[in-house]
Write an enzyme that holds these catalytic residues in place. Structure first.
Site, PDB file in Angstrom:
ATOM      1  N   SER A 102       0.867  -1.190   0.000  1.00  0.00           N
ATOM      2  CA  SER A 102       0.000   0.000   0.000  1.00  0.00           C
ATOM      3  C   SER A 102       0.895   1.229   0.000  1.00  0.00           C
ATOM      4  CB  SER A 102      -0.918   0.005   1.227  1.00  0.00           C
ATOM      5  OG  SER A 102      -1.838  -1.057   1.149  1.00  0.00           O
ATOM      6  N   LYS A 177      -7.245   1.785  -2.967  1.00  0.00           N
ATOM      7  CA  LYS A 177      -6.817   1.322  -1.644  1.00  0.00           C
ATOM      8  C   LYS A 177      -6.837   2.453  -0.630  1.00  0.00           C
ATOM      9  CE  LYS A 177      -5.281  -1.138   1.725  1.00  0.00           C
ATOM     10  NZ  LYS A 177      -4.053  -1.937   1.755  1.00  0.00           N
ATOM     11  N   LYS A 245       0.342   5.499   8.125  1.00  0.00           N
ATOM     12  CA  LYS A 245       0.943   5.753   6.812  1.00  0.00           C
ATOM     13  C   LYS A 245      -0.140   5.889   5.740  1.00  0.00           C
ATOM     14  CE  LYS A 245       1.926   2.304   4.522  1.00  0.00           C
ATOM     15  NZ  LYS A 245       1.295   1.393   3.526  1.00  0.00           N
TER      16      LYS A 245
END
Length: 303
Positions: A102, A177, A245
């Site tokens: 990701s 995502k 993150k």
């Protein structure tokens, strides 16, 4: 060309919480998997299941006509894939890079462009479903790239997931995502607030969560996380550090395209605060601990 077990050698880089069970599923499906991870014990664990060990990124990359990367963030993808001596320097001509990390959409575009310049192909294919989905082979996989490359890689992806969708050109998988992580974080925060509200109201919490999950308030988050929340078990399936993150990715990407994400921005701050409180290594359901603290409750107390 379709990447089936009888034609495909896979180099797998990154055997963490998600990567190791994913690599194991590829072995079970009959693929030849040569893996590398900085933690040699993880590589040894895969070798015991029939995998092959690589001593470096270069060795893993040269061993396959497909290389799958599953690393924490954009800097690691840049180091493993784009840097001198990385995947793109060692993967055979015409080979395919499938980055399942990701990362930022911009990094995925850079990978695709760099791969194309070297006569290679690339897909960004981040996943959702956490450790249970990785173990079960039931991940949701959102893919960015060319249709032909997606079609070729689909036999591999079908081993790893159940919902597999090409979302657009390079970077599109990462954009989807980011949206996924926005929804998941907001959902976990809402569940956490509901749990503390119910507890402080003296309601039978297990019964309340059962009935909530049977109606419009029900969600995959509640289904997956209910028992661990009730047990106060925050063993990581997906760490707060990683969700921190990801929330940075979605808020930055939203700013770039001019999309307002006010709730997401607030939850991003709550995730960041939890991390600063020392809970970064816990599962993202530990957002409940932050709500407890704000409500004057013991974060380690019974749920």
């Amino acid at each position: 060309m379709s990447y089936t077990p009888d034609t495909t050698r896979i180099g797998f880089i990154g055997l963490g919480i998600m990567g190791l069970p994913m690599a194991r599923n590829l072995l079970k499906a009959g693929y030849e998997v040569t893996a590398y991870d900085r933690d040699a014990a993880r590589v040894d664990a895969l070798v015991k299941d029939g995998g092959k060990a690589a001593g470096s990124v270069a060795e893993a990359s040269a061993a396959g006509n497909v290389v799958i990367t599953m690393v924490p963030a954009s800097p690691q993808v840049e180091e493993v894939v784009l840097a001198e001596g990385g995947v793109l320097d060692h993967l055979e001509s015409g080979g395919l890079v499938v980055d399942m990390s990701s990362i930022t959409p911009q990094t995925s575009v850079q990978v695709a462009e760099a791969a194309r310049a070297k006569g290679l192909r690339a897909l960004d294919a981040p996943v959702s479903g956490g450790e249970p989905g990785a173990v079960e082979g039931s991940l949701s996989i959102m893919v960015g790239g060319e249709q032909d490359d997606f079609d070729a890689a689909k036999p591999i992806l079908e081993v790893l997931g159940k919902t597999i969708v090409l979302c657009g050109p390079a970077g599109s998988g990462q954009t989807v995502k980011a949206a996924n992580q926005l929804i998941v974080a907001v959902n976990i925060q809402a569940v956490s607030e509901a749990v503390v509200f119910l507890q402080k109201s003296g309601v039978d919490l297990p019964a309340a969560l059962d009935v909530l999950n049977g109606g419009l308030a029900g969600s995959t988050v509640l289904t997956r996380k209910k028992e661990s929340i009730l047990a106060g078990n925050y063993q990581p399936g997906f760490k707060i550090d990683l969700h921190h993150k990801d929330m940075g990715i979605v808020t930055d990407a939203a700013r770039t395209v001019g999309a307002a994400v006010p709730t997401g921005a607030l939850v991003a701050q709550l995730v960041a605060a939890l991390r600063q409180q020392g809970d970064g290594g816990l599962d993202h359901s530990a957002l409940l601990r932050g709500v407890k603290r704000l409500s004057g409750e013991d974060a380690d107390g019974p749920n």
